[in-house]
Design an enzyme around this catalytic site. Structure first.
Site, PDB file in Angstrom:
ATOM      1  N   HIS A  75      -8.763  -5.813  -1.291  1.00  0.00           N
ATOM      2  CA  HIS A  75      -9.453  -6.552  -2.325  1.00  0.00           C
ATOM      3  C   HIS A  75      -9.831  -7.931  -1.807  1.00  0.00           C
ATOM      4  CE1 HIS A  75      -7.311  -3.507  -4.777  1.00  0.00           C
ATOM      5  NE2 HIS A  75      -8.354  -3.621  -5.581  1.00  0.00           N
TER       6      HIS A  75
ATOM      7  N   CYS B 171       0.725 -11.267 -11.088  1.00  0.00           N
ATOM      8  CA  CYS B 171       0.808 -12.042 -12.318  1.00  0.00           C
ATOM      9  C   CYS B 171      -0.571 -12.467 -12.803  1.00  0.00           C
ATOM     10  CB  CYS B 171       1.688 -13.282 -12.132  1.00  0.00           C
ATOM     11  SG  CYS B 171       1.021 -14.472 -10.972  1.00  0.00           S
TER      12      CYS B 171
END
Lengths: 285, 1047
Positions: A171, A276
């Site tokens: 990514h 997160c």
């Protein structure tokens, strides 16, 4: 507006999701991931949560793990949050799409405006999106397609949204991040450097760029949980994980370095950006 | 006829375009310009002597025709009828200029069409050719006659006719529009253009027109202006009305279609810009201040706010919900003051438009935020509004719809920082002003030449396809203006500007941001009182619609062009062409083309007038829509300056696009061989032509050569410098035609002789040629391009390709030039080989001997290698045709269409050159580009496309896709004609680029030729021209009845 870049990293809450046993066992393996030490992974995850809450002083929300969603821990892929708006993504992997449900509800409860992808042809992993405080870069990777990026642009209209081809099997956020409002941090890998060059071409804003020996070290989080004036934090991979990059990270001034480790979770493809979600419930304050 | 005309006109246009390199529109412009010029001449003549006008006009026409014919030279490859049409069209246009009646023109065209079949036949049969030529002449004459009666018709009329036709097919060109305007204004045309002009001026001056300007607050300001008033007059009036001092950020716009907004150029007459549009304008922000807080006066910020509110409400400035609410709340604060529960609770917020689609939720949010602004003054609220609005990513971005090289819909955003490329809402690329070296447009293509990226070695040119020519020009102008306004301290002087080198003459003439800021500091007046009125806000949004309605008439025109564009497809877009080159090329090409086809003499004249030609083309290319004929002259002058500058400009050290383009390395040998093939092909082509009217053709060719001779004469017979007089040339042309038809070679030759010097060895000349190539690469390139173009024009099929290629070619040529220069400085190895290449059986004609001398110079310098091949063909080439013809034709088609034209064989020129072009960089993503660059294979896709277009057949024949035709020169004397073709090829092998220059010199003649001398000259010239390069190969083909192969 937040387009000045000053809003980068402003946050009041952090959202994480527990590590299911399935991540280390069958289903995770079934997903082609290497076996990992579940206990160690959970320990790392717990430390991360602790740092977010205690070191950074964020309100920490932890979603319970679901065994049916082995990669649910990587909730960074499930939403793109800027200001008061959360774009719920449509992950490339169909198996992961149910992960967004829990996240959506949590974000909704926090008062964010929820935007759905709503396009069957669009795929978007949240960790392919880099927000610099002034603009978005969306990595066109194995997981994210043009249509997905287009929806990002449609959702965050105040900002320029540029596409960055990502050649490596990773990514965009797995090798770059923000080290500050005006600083892009990137790994030294070819894909990372290529992406940085592309971003440099695409942006109207002059960013400084810091190159780290390790791609994974660039997956850091610039967070500003406190009031303006308080030095912001940089949540980054510690020396235990990536010793070679620590020296370079010291070059980042005006930030408080907060090292954490997630070497075990990394085996499942996790990085700080995927472990997160941070948000502010009062983005315009 | 209309339909037919349309088709024909299209073809013609295409051909013209091809020839001229100009886009469809450009060709039109060019044609118009030419027409105008010619018409001027004609007019003058007419004025002088009406009776003689006909005869004079005919020459002009001939010349013009010649131009087209020159283009036809390219057309050789193209079916004859197409060519004829083109030529006819041109003629018609010219005639049309003389004539006022479109119907006549149509008739002519019809006639031409009918005749067309004949011309096709001509090639094979001399007689046919002659007939066709005669017919052409006749037609022309006829036209003239017709015209003469109606002659009163000024240039504009013919142009108008042509335009009409074209318009039907294509967009309305600027010129056309102008002309149209003229038409309207001057419905009655006097016989003499001058008279008309004068009349127009007088009438216009006397008359006043009511202008209506929609202001930013939705109100309308109206005033009366002289019809001849310039934009500045109206703009000043409006600003005065608005009490606005910081007016440099603003401008007046008019819409010719709902989607097309044009800025009124303050420096030009309004009527010329409007054409036949109603005098309706809108007052808008033209340059969005990046930092509105630096504006001096609140009133300026207020108008900026009004503009932004329009932009937001219309959706041009996208915002998130939150931003809509925030900006809306500042709007309320500015217009209504502090939130008053009693007053505002009942206030209907639907009067305001905060967003394109306004929801109750939004209104509530606006009110909620409005409450938080308590205490802000209107000016402060405006400032806050602007502080937030300026951060929006699309703030100040002027979007233009376009397609990338792959035909993908994109948007080009022009802003203070540069050029942004959007696909959908996504930014996929960005070109900051400092990175852009050159901006150009050609036809409907828009090109930017960008500096190499960090890891790239070469500059690249990126092409975009706009919906039509006008859109491309509009974008170009906007870019020029933005760059000047935001990046420069003061407006640049057109000639010297390195940025935007050869663009149109247009430059931003207003104050730059820096200047206006400085001026603003001098503002010393009490803050003007102005009223912020909310009542007007509703009407604001309507501006676009209002304007749009008026322009519907114009819209009609657009669809046509769009269609054409589509036809061109991606190829056109994909090809990235150098801007400057294009312009130049275009200019020259038309001239050349005409020469080739119709008249050699013209070539001579052209040669002589080289600058003018250049100018013309450049004018066409560069010219602003609004420019009138008067301006054209100025233009020419400026162009000539530009040209000089261009010539003088030192070559850029960096490798050219060429290298990029040339992905596939070609071995020297292969090239040489290819060259040979090409050469043969050419010869065959010639031969074919010759078969029809071999000697005549040759003679013509020779004539042409003579004209060109100065450049390429070298080995050839001496005739060169000879005549330049246009009259003579005209005569020659006619004669040539005749000759073609009836083989009046003698006559032609005689004339030729008179004009030109008898053929002799012209080493000096040849030398000249070479240097020209290097130094005057521009000119040479132009010539070559022209030849190719002309050919293209002739062939309807090639048109799209041609167009594309043309653009590319020009660029390449320019690049070439640079390269050549660079190369010159480099050291070279000199290897000379002489390879005798026996060519096919000699022509039927006795005494004809063909010898080809090819000289290949290779440089193994790290970067470029230059190989120069010079082929000198001596003797008559004419007869060989039959054998080679087929093969050759194939090649020809692929490579260049030179062959087809009977008349033109002389020009021969571009064997493979058409391919030359393009380095197309695909626009796509920035990252992609970088990748490409690193690979050094940036443009491949596009190029391939281009190549295929131009020379689908080429592959077999032209391995040398990479080769560019620099120069094609034909020198003709009584018994000999010499053609010099220069191909420049760049090949990149593993980081080493080779530049190969292949020169082929073909000498055709009846007389015996000293082959050794010719060869020696060729080699000498090659060395002289390219001291840094080595002569790798020299091939001499000699074809004689008796003799087949000689070294």
């Amino acid at each position: 507006m937040g387009t000045s870049g000053e809003g980068l990293g402003r946050c009041t809450h952090a959202l994480i999701r527990g590590v299911p046993e399935s991540l280390a066992s069958g289903e995770g393996a079934g997903a082609g991931l290497p076996a990992l030490d579940l206990a160690k992974a959970q320990r790392e995850h717990g430390v991360l949560g602790g740092k977010l809450r205690q070191r950074l002083g964020l309100q920490l929300l932890e979603l319970p793990p679901e065994e049916s969603l082995p990669l649910g821990t990587l909730l960074g892929d499930t939403a793109v949050i800027q200001g008061d708006t959360a774009l719920i993504t449509r992950p490339w992997s169909p198996a992961r799409r149910p992960e967004v449900d829990g996240v959506r509800k949590a974000l909704q409860d926090l008062g964010l405006r929820i935007v759905e992808m709503g396009d069957e042809n669009a795929t978007l992993d949240g960790t392919d999106v880099l927000f610099t405080g002034r603009e978005f870069f969306v990595g066109l990777s194995k997981w994210t397609n043009h249509r997905g990026a287009e929806i990002v642009a449609d959702t965050f209209r105040d900002f320029a949204v540029s596409t960055v081809p990502v050649s490596s099997p990773s990514h965009l956020r797995s090798f770059c991040g923000m080290g500050g409002p005006h600083t892009v941090v990137a790994g030294s890998g070819d894909a990372a450097q290529k992406a940085v060059r592309a971003m440099a071409v695409l942006t109207d804003h002059p960013y400084a760029s810091l190159t780290l020996p390790d791609d994974a070290a660039a997956d850091c989080l610039f967070l500003r949980p406190g009031l303006p004036g308080v030095p912001p934090f940089l949540l980054h991979r510690g020396g235990g994980d990536l010793p070679n990059s620590q020296e370079a990270l010291q070059k980042l001034s005006d930030v408080t370095l907060v090292p954490v480790s997630c070497s075990e979770l990394e085996k499942a493809g996790a990085g700080l950006s995927s472990l997160c979600l941070v948000l502010s419930t009062r983005p315009h304050s | 006829m209309t339909t037919e005309v349309g088709s024909t006109s299209e073809v013609k246009k295409e051909s013209e375009q091809l020839g001229a390199d100009a886009t469809k529109e450009n060709p039109k412009e060019v044609a118009e310009n030419q027409q105008n010029q010619s018409s001027d001449l004609e007019e003058e003549k007419d004025s002088k002597s009406s009776p003689s006008a006909k005869s004079q006009s005919s020459p002009h026409r001939q010349k013009r025709q010649k131009d087209p014919s020159e283009s036809r030279g390219i057309s050789r490859f193209i079916p004859p009828w197409l060519k004829k049409q083109k030529s006819y069209n041109l003629v018609v246009a010219k005639d049309g200029g003389d004539k006022k009646e479109p119907t006549q023109a149509v008739v002519e065209e019809r006639v031409l069409e009918k005749e067309e079949p004949l011309p096709e036949e001509e090639r094979p049969a001399k007689g046919d050719v002659e007939e066709t030529a005669q017919r052409k002449q006749q037609v022309i004459k006829v036209d003239v006659k017709e015209e003469t009666p109606s002659v009163s018709g000024p240039e504009t009329q013919p142009a108008e006719e042509v335009r009409k036709e074209r318009e039907d097919e294509k967009e309305i060109q600027e010129d056309k529009s102008e002309e149209a305007a003229k038409r309207e204004t001057k419905e009655v045309q006097t016989n003499e253009l001058k008279a008309e002009k004068a009349a127009q001026k007088a009438t216009k001056k006397a008359k006043t027109v009511q202008c209506k300007v929609t202001l930013l607050d939705g109100t309308e300001y109206s005033c009366d202006l002289e019809k001849s008033a310039k934009g500045q007059v109206l703009f000043d009036k409006v600003c005065e009305h608005l009490n606005l001092l910081e007016k440099d950020y603003f401008g007046l716009s008019f819409q010719e279609s709902p989607e097309q907004k044009n800025w009124l150029d303050p420096a030009k007459q309004i009527k010329r810009q409007l054409r036949n549009l109603p005098w309706l304008f809108t007052f808008n922000v033209k340059f969005y201040p990046p930092d509105p807080s630096q504006l001096t006066e609140d009133i300026t910020r207020y108008f900026l706010c009004l503009q932004l509110r329009q932009d937001i409400a219309s959706g041009r400035l996208p915002c998130s919900f939150v931003t809509h609410a925030l900006l809306g709340s500042y709007t309320l604060q500015a217009e209504l003051g502090d939130y008053d529960p009693e007053e505002h609770a009942s206030h209907d917020l639907s009067d305001f438009q905060f967003a394109p689609s306004q929801t109750k939720e939004l209104e509530e949010k606006v009110v909620e935020l409005h409450k938080t602004h308590r205490g802000l003054s209107p000016a402060q609220a405006d400032s806050q509004f602007l502080e937030n609005a300026k951060r929006l990513s699309m703030y100040g971005v002027d979007l233009h719809h376009a397609k990338d090289s792959e035909g993908v819909d994109i948007k080009l955003g022009v802003c203070a920082n540069g050029l942004l490329i959007y696909k959908d809402r996504l930014r996929i690329n960005r070109f900051a002003w400092p990175k852009i070296l050159k901006i150009s447009y050609k036809r409907s293509n828009f090109y930017i030449k960008v500096r190499p990226a960090e890891l790239e070695q070469f500059e690249s040119t990126i092409g975009f396809k706009l919906p039509n020519h006008r859109a491309a020009k509009r974008l170009w102008k906007v870019c020029v203006e933005h760059h000047t306004f935001y990046r420069l301290v003061s407006p640049e002087q057109p000639p010297k500007a390195k940025f935007l080198t050869l663009g149109s003459k247009f430059r931003y003439s207003g104050r730059t941001q820096a200047q206006t800021r400085q001026a603003s500091t001098l503002i010393d007046r009490p803050a003007p009182h102005f009223e912020r009125t909310s009542s007007k806000r509703v009407s604001r949004i309507l501006d676009g619609a209002l304007i749009g309605d008026a322009d519907q008439s114009l819209r009609k025109d657009f669809p046509g062009p769009a269609g054409e564009v589509s036809a061109y497809g991606r190829g056109a877009v994909s090809t990235a062409t150098a801007q400057d080159g294009d312009g130049r090329r275009d200019v020259r090409s038309p001239t050349k083309a005409p020469h080739v086809q119709l008249i050699e003499g013209k070539k001579n004249s052209l040669r002589v007038e080289g600058d003018n030609i250049y100018v013309r083309h450049s004018n066409l290319m560069l010219e602003d829509l609004d420019k009138a004929q008067e301006d054209i002259l100025k233009h020419q002058a400026s162009i000539s300056e530009l040209k000089r500058n261009f010539m003088e400009s030192t070559p850029e050290p960096r490798p050219n696009e060429w290298e990029k383009r040339r992905i596939t390395p070609l071995s020297l040998q292969t090239q040489g061989r290819k060259g040979d093939h090409l050469f043969k092909d050419i010869l065959s082509m010639k031969e074919k032509h010759q078969t029809a009217a071999t000697r005549t053709v040759e003679e013509k060719a020779q004539e042409a050569d003579k004209k060109r001779a100065p450049e390429s004469e070298g080995p050839c017979t001496g005739a060169i410098d000879a005549v330049k007089s246009s009259h003579e040339t005209l005569n020659v042309v006619e004669e040539k035609k005749q000759a073609e038809v009836g083989k009046d070679e003698r006559v032609i030759t005689e004339e030729m002789n008179g004009k030109e010097i008898s053929p002799g060895s012209g080493p000096g000349e040849s030398r000249k040629v070479e240097p020209l190539t290097q130094k005057d690469s521009t000119s040479l390139s132009s010539e070559s391009s022209s030849s190719s173009e002309s050919e293209e024009e002739d062939g309807g099929e090639y048109r799209p390709h041609h167009r594309v290629t043309e653009g590319t070619i020009q660029e390449e040529q320019e690049e070439y030039e640079e390269e050549v220069e660079e190369e010159a400085s480099r050291a070279a190895k000199v290897v000379e080989r002489e390879q005798p290449v026996p060519e096919a059986s000699p022509g039927k004609q006795a005494g004809a001997s063909v010898s080809t001398v090819e000289t290949v110079a290779q440089e193994n310098v790290v970067a470029p290698k230059v190989s120069a091949e010079k082929s000198v063909h001596e003797g008559a080439l004419k007869q060989d045709v039959s054998e080679d013809t087929e093969d050759e034709q194939h090649k020809v088609n692929g490579e260049v269409s030179h062959v087809d034209i009977d008349v033109m064989p002389q020009i021969i020129c571009c064997s493979e050159p058409p391919v030359v072009k393009t380095e197309m960089v695909t626009i796509s993503d920035a990252s992609q580009r970088t990748e490409i660059s690193t690979k050094e294979v940036p443009i491949v896709q596009t190029e391939t496309k281009t190549i295929t277009y131009e020379s689908p057949q080429v592959d077999g024949g032209a391995a040398g896709d990479s080769g560019t035709l620099l120069t094609a020169q034909t020198i003709t004397s009584d018994s000999m004609s010499t053609t010099t073709t220069t191909h420049i090829t760049k090949t990149i092998k593993g980081g080493i680029s080779e530049t190969r220059i292949e020169k082929r010199i073909v000498i055709t003649g009846d007389a015996d030729i000293d082959h050794d001398q010719a060869l020696a000259q060729a080699i000498r010239e090659a060395r002289e021209q390219h001291p840094d390069m080595s002569v790798t190969r020299v091939v001499v083909h000699k074809e004689t009845e008796l003799e087949e192969g000689e070294d």
